[in-house]
Design a protein around this motif. Structure first.
Motif, PDB file in Angstrom:
ATOM      1  N   ALA A 177     -25.517 -23.193   4.378  1.00 34.28           N
ATOM      2  CA  ALA A 177     -24.431 -24.160   4.580  1.00 34.28           C
ATOM      3  C   ALA A 177     -23.066 -23.507   4.376  1.00 34.28           C
ATOM      4  O   ALA A 177     -22.323 -23.828   3.438  1.00 34.28           O
ATOM      5  CB  ALA A 177     -24.622 -25.357   3.644  1.00 34.28           C
ATOM      6  N   THR A 178     -22.711 -22.600   5.271  1.00 36.39           N
ATOM      7  CA  THR A 178     -21.448 -21.874   5.143  1.00 36.39           C
ATOM      8  C   THR A 178     -20.262 -22.732   5.567  1.00 36.39           C
ATOM      9  O   THR A 178     -20.395 -23.629   6.410  1.00 36.39           O
ATOM     10  CB  THR A 178     -21.457 -20.618   6.035  1.00 36.39           C
ATOM     11  N   ILE A 179     -19.103 -22.404   5.002  1.00 38.75           N
ATOM     12  CA  ILE A 179     -17.859 -23.063   5.420  1.00 38.75           C
ATOM     13  C   ILE A 179     -17.643 -22.838   6.912  1.00 38.75           C
ATOM     14  O   ILE A 179     -17.290 -23.763   7.651  1.00 38.75           O
ATOM     15  CB  ILE A 179     -16.665 -22.476   4.635  1.00 38.75           C
ATOM     16  N   ALA A 180     -17.872 -21.600   7.355  1.00 39.13           N
ATOM     17  CA  ALA A 180     -17.589 -21.234   8.747  1.00 39.13           C
ATOM     18  C   ALA A 180     -18.293 -22.155   9.733  1.00 39.13           C
ATOM     19  O   ALA A 180     -17.736 -22.532  10.766  1.00 39.13           O
ATOM     20  CB  ALA A 180     -18.002 -19.775   8.985  1.00 39.13           C
ATOM     21  N   THR A 181     -19.522 -22.546   9.422  1.00 40.44           N
ATOM     22  CA  THR A 181     -20.290 -23.348  10.374  1.00 40.44           C
ATOM     23  C   THR A 181     -20.158 -24.846  10.141  1.00 40.44           C
ATOM     24  O   THR A 181     -20.192 -25.632  11.090  1.00 40.44           O
ATOM     25  CB  THR A 181     -21.784 -22.965  10.292  1.00 40.44           C
ATOM     26  N   TRP A 182     -20.012 -25.274   8.881  1.00 37.47           N
ATOM     27  CA  TRP A 182     -20.213 -26.700   8.585  1.00 37.47           C
ATOM     28  C   TRP A 182     -18.978 -27.457   8.129  1.00 37.47           C
ATOM     29  O   TRP A 182     -19.031 -28.681   7.964  1.00 37.47           O
ATOM     30  CB  TRP A 182     -21.322 -26.835   7.538  1.00 37.47           C
ATOM     31  N   LEU A 183     -17.847 -26.753   7.908  1.00 38.98           N
ATOM     32  CA  LEU A 183     -16.658 -27.439   7.390  1.00 38.98           C
ATOM     33  C   LEU A 183     -16.275 -28.627   8.276  1.00 38.98           C
ATOM     34  O   LEU A 183     -16.268 -28.536   9.505  1.00 38.98           O
ATOM     35  CB  LEU A 183     -15.480 -26.457   7.300  1.00 38.98           C
ATOM     36  N   ARG A 207     -24.364 -27.992  -8.727  1.00 40.04           N
ATOM     37  CA  ARG A 207     -24.452 -26.637  -8.181  1.00 40.04           C
ATOM     38  C   ARG A 207     -25.871 -26.407  -7.670  1.00 40.04           C
ATOM     39  O   ARG A 207     -26.827 -26.994  -8.178  1.00 40.04           O
ATOM     40  CB  ARG A 207     -24.110 -25.609  -9.263  1.00 40.04           C
ATOM     41  N   LEU A 208     -25.977 -25.545  -6.638  1.00 34.73           N
ATOM     42  CA  LEU A 208     -27.267 -25.343  -5.984  1.00 34.73           C
ATOM     43  C   LEU A 208     -27.666 -23.870  -6.003  1.00 34.73           C
ATOM     44  O   LEU A 208     -26.815 -22.989  -5.880  1.00 34.73           O
ATOM     45  CB  LEU A 208     -27.198 -25.831  -4.528  1.00 34.73           C
ATOM     46  N   VAL A 209     -28.958 -23.621  -6.128  1.00 40.66           N
ATOM     47  CA  VAL A 209     -29.478 -22.256  -6.157  1.00 40.66           C
ATOM     48  C   VAL A 209     -29.163 -21.556  -4.831  1.00 40.66           C
ATOM     49  O   VAL A 209     -29.422 -22.112  -3.753  1.00 40.66           O
ATOM     50  CB  VAL A 209     -31.011 -22.280  -6.390  1.00 40.66           C
ATOM     51  N   ASP A 210     -28.603 -20.342  -4.900  1.00 40.45           N
ATOM     52  CA  ASP A 210     -28.337 -19.505  -3.712  1.00 40.45           C
ATOM     53  C   ASP A 210     -27.471 -20.182  -2.653  1.00 40.45           C
ATOM     54  O   ASP A 210     -27.619 -19.902  -1.458  1.00 40.45           O
ATOM     55  CB  ASP A 210     -29.659 -19.084  -3.037  1.00 40.45           C
ATOM     56  N   ALA A 211     -26.573 -21.058  -3.058  1.00 38.04           N
ATOM     57  CA  ALA A 211     -25.789 -21.815  -2.068  1.00 38.04           C
ATOM     58  C   ALA A 211     -24.766 -20.919  -1.366  1.00 38.04           C
ATOM     59  O   ALA A 211     -24.040 -20.160  -2.005  1.00 38.04           O
ATOM     60  CB  ALA A 211     -25.078 -22.967  -2.752  1.00 38.04           C
ATOM     61  N   ALA A 212     -24.714 -21.030  -0.041  1.00 35.45           N
ATOM     62  CA  ALA A 212     -23.721 -20.288   0.732  1.00 35.45           C
ATOM     63  C   ALA A 212     -22.328 -20.754   0.323  1.00 35.45           C
ATOM     64  O   ALA A 212     -22.085 -21.963   0.181  1.00 35.45           O
ATOM     65  CB  ALA A 212     -23.933 -20.530   2.223  1.00 35.45           C
ATOM     66  N   ASP A 213     -21.419 -19.829   0.134  1.00 35.81           N
ATOM     67  CA  ASP A 213     -20.040 -20.144  -0.262  1.00 35.81           C
ATOM     68  C   ASP A 213     -19.985 -21.042  -1.492  1.00 35.81           C
ATOM     69  O   ASP A 213     -19.020 -21.767  -1.716  1.00 35.81           O
ATOM     70  CB  ASP A 213     -19.277 -20.802   0.907  1.00 35.81           C
ATOM     71  N   GLN A 214     -21.070 -21.030  -2.282  1.00 37.43           N
ATOM     72  CA  GLN A 214     -21.182 -21.852  -3.498  1.00 37.43           C
ATOM     73  C   GLN A 214     -20.953 -23.337  -3.232  1.00 37.43           C
ATOM     74  O   GLN A 214     -20.375 -24.066  -4.050  1.00 37.43           O
ATOM     75  CB  GLN A 214     -20.191 -21.359  -4.556  1.00 37.43           C
ATOM     76  N   VAL A 215     -21.412 -23.786  -2.069  1.00 38.66           N
ATOM     77  CA  VAL A 215     -21.257 -25.205  -1.740  1.00 38.66           C
ATOM     78  C   VAL A 215     -22.018 -26.054  -2.757  1.00 38.66           C
ATOM     79  O   VAL A 215     -23.130 -25.704  -3.177  1.00 38.66           O
ATOM     80  CB  VAL A 215     -21.721 -25.495  -0.289  1.00 38.66           C
ATOM     81  N   ALA A 216     -21.399 -27.154  -3.173  1.00 40.92           N
ATOM     82  CA  ALA A 216     -21.996 -28.054  -4.167  1.00 40.92           C
ATOM     83  C   ALA A 216     -22.173 -29.448  -3.551  1.00 40.92           C
ATOM     84  O   ALA A 216     -21.723 -29.702  -2.425  1.00 40.92           O
ATOM     85  CB  ALA A 216     -21.099 -28.121  -5.401  1.00 40.92           C
ATOM     86  N   ILE A 217     -22.839 -30.320  -4.269  1.00 44.03           N
ATOM     87  CA  ILE A 217     -22.996 -31.710  -3.810  1.00 44.03           C
ATOM     88  C   ILE A 217     -22.326 -32.622  -4.838  1.00 44.03           C
ATOM     89  O   ILE A 217     -22.628 -32.551  -6.035  1.00 44.03           O
ATOM     90  CB  ILE A 217     -24.483 -32.100  -3.655  1.00 44.03           C
ATOM     91  N   LEU A 218     -21.404 -33.445  -4.358  1.00 44.46           N
ATOM     92  CA  LEU A 218     -20.717 -34.391  -5.232  1.00 44.46           C
ATOM     93  C   LEU A 218     -21.437 -35.734  -5.185  1.00 44.46           C
ATOM     94  O   LEU A 218     -21.567 -36.355  -4.132  1.00 44.46           O
ATOM     95  CB  LEU A 218     -19.265 -34.559  -4.776  1.00 44.46           C
ATOM     96  N   VAL A 219     -21.944 -36.151  -6.344  1.00 44.21           N
ATOM     97  CA  VAL A 219     -22.664 -37.421  -6.439  1.00 44.21           C
ATOM     98  C   VAL A 219     -21.825 -38.360  -7.306  1.00 44.21           C
ATOM     99  O   VAL A 219     -21.553 -38.055  -8.471  1.00 44.21           O
ATOM    100  CB  VAL A 219     -24.060 -37.217  -7.069  1.00 44.21           C
ATOM    101  N   ASP A 220     -21.401 -39.476  -6.754  1.00 50.42           N
ATOM    102  CA  ASP A 220     -20.500 -40.352  -7.502  1.00 50.42           C
ATOM    103  C   ASP A 220     -21.263 -41.290  -8.446  1.00 50.42           C
ATOM    104  O   ASP A 220     -22.495 -41.344  -8.449  1.00 50.42           O
ATOM    105  CB  ASP A 220     -19.560 -41.120  -6.569  1.00 50.42           C
ATOM    106  N   LYS A 221     -20.497 -42.008  -9.229  1.00 51.75           N
ATOM    107  CA  LYS A 221     -21.039 -42.906 -10.255  1.00 51.75           C
ATOM    108  C   LYS A 221     -22.002 -43.932  -9.668  1.00 51.75           C
ATOM    109  O   LYS A 221     -23.055 -44.218 -10.235  1.00 51.75           O
ATOM    110  CB  LYS A 221     -19.841 -43.592 -10.924  1.00 51.75           C
ATOM    111  N   LYS A 222     -21.649 -44.480  -8.502  1.00 56.07           N
ATOM    112  CA  LYS A 222     -22.504 -45.517  -7.903  1.00 56.07           C
ATOM    113  C   LYS A 222     -23.860 -44.967  -7.496  1.00 56.07           C
ATOM    114  O   LYS A 222     -24.896 -45.607  -7.686  1.00 56.07           O
ATOM    115  CB  LYS A 222     -21.814 -46.118  -6.672  1.00 56.07           C
ATOM    116  N   ASN A 223     -23.866 -43.769  -6.886  1.00 58.91           N
ATOM    117  CA  ASN A 223     -25.136 -43.163  -6.506  1.00 58.91           C
ATOM    118  C   ASN A 223     -25.989 -42.876  -7.738  1.00 58.91           C
ATOM    119  O   ASN A 223     -27.206 -43.061  -7.721  1.00 58.91           O
ATOM    120  CB  ASN A 223     -24.885 -41.866  -5.723  1.00 58.91           C
ATOM    121  N   LEU A 224     -25.366 -42.423  -8.825  1.00 58.55           N
ATOM    122  CA  LEU A 224     -26.118 -42.139 -10.044  1.00 58.55           C
ATOM    123  C   LEU A 224     -26.722 -43.417 -10.619  1.00 58.55           C
ATOM    124  O   LEU A 224     -27.880 -43.444 -11.034  1.00 58.55           O
ATOM    125  CB  LEU A 224     -25.205 -41.477 -11.089  1.00 58.55           C
TER     126      LEU A 224
END
Ligand SMILES: [Zn+2]
Length: 275
Positions: A177-183, A207-224
């Motif tokens: 999931a690189t910035i170059a392809t998915w931004l 944070r995710l294992v081996d993530a391209a460009d250190q992409v993370a997933i933001l999960v908000d309060k409602k989803n939690l």
């Protein structure tokens, strides 16, 4: 159904149980419309057959998204074959909040006492190829299939009101999931949680294992809250999947995908339900 869950909630494929003298206890990985686990007990069919593909079967809960994949013919159906054509398999993603659903027999759920006007079995004539025949899928069930490697070849996804798209144009593993392809695109991202940071609005940046460009997933309060997650530490080491928008905040070099409402799932699930 090509994958089931073991007692720890990890996927097991039909190929992995081939040749075992005793089938281990397994459960349906599917999701019900309210977001809970189907959890029906699973057995294997046609394991020894040379004519039919082996598969897992279960008495699914109402609206289970694993329940409609392969309709089992019943005795009265003999001699009523209908051409299926060569159209690709389509999954309509169950995203956002649950809506009233219609079962495979056309009955409105949960009012299963009232027969409907439609029978899905007889709606597959070639002229109706583009009719709305896509099976519904939750992110949770898709994640199980991604981990188990049981995503059908040539799968197309229907997301919201958009036209169907090839699954590999929308689903990406964190390592790719690189910035170059998915931004600035909307995508389904999956990977394994390696750690987290709390945000100032009571959400989590995963944070995710081996993530391209250190992409993370933001999960908000409602989803939690929807997933009943109170202890963030329990997420580390689990697989995660989310649908959302790939963004790079101004002034930051670390991109993230902000999970849309009710559009994140973990495997194994944090809250399990068994029937
Ligand atoms: Zn099920």
């Amino acid at each position: 159904m090509d994958a089931a869950l073991d007692a720890d909630g990890n996927p097991v494929t039909i190929d992995q149980v081939r040749g075992l003298a005793v089938l281990p206890d397994l459960w349906c990985p599917g999701e019900l419309p309210d977001g809970t686990e189907c959890g029906a007990k699973v057995w294997a069919t046609s394991l020894q057959s040379t004519k039919r593909a082996a598969a897992f079967a279960a008495h699914h809960g109402d609206g289970c998204d694993e329940g409609s994949e392969r309709s089992k013919d019943i005795p009265g159906d003999a001699g009523h074959e209908h051409p299926q054509g060569t159209r690709p398999i389509q999954w309509r993603m169950r995203l956002g909040l649950p809506e009233p659903s219609t079962g495979p027999d056309g009955r409105r759920r949960p009012d299963s006492k009232r027969p409907g006007q439609l029978t899905r079995r007889y709606r597959t004539e070639p002229a109706q190829q583009e009719a709305d025949t896509a099976d519904q899928r939750s992110l949770s069930t898709m994640l199980v299939n991604l981990i188990a490697g049981t995503i059908p070849a040539g799968l197309e996804l229907v997301i919201g009101t958009r036209d169907p798209v090839p699954a590999d144009q929308v689903i990406v593993h964190a390592r790719d999931a690189t910035i170059a392809t998915w931004l600035d695109t909307d995508l389904i991202i999956w990977g394994k949680v390696s750690g987290y940071t709390r945000t100032q609005w009571d959400g989590l940046m995963l944070r995710l294992v081996d993530a391209a460009d250190q992409v993370a997933i933001l999960v908000d309060k409602k989803n939690l809250a929807r997933l009943q997650i109170t202890d963030a530490d329990t997420l580390v080491g689990r697989h995660v999947i989310a649908y959302g928008h790939y963004t790079l905040p101004e002034g930051s070099r670390r991109p993230h995908v902000r999970a849309a409402a009710a559009s994140v799932a973990f495997n194994p699930r944090v809250v399990r339900r068994r029937r």
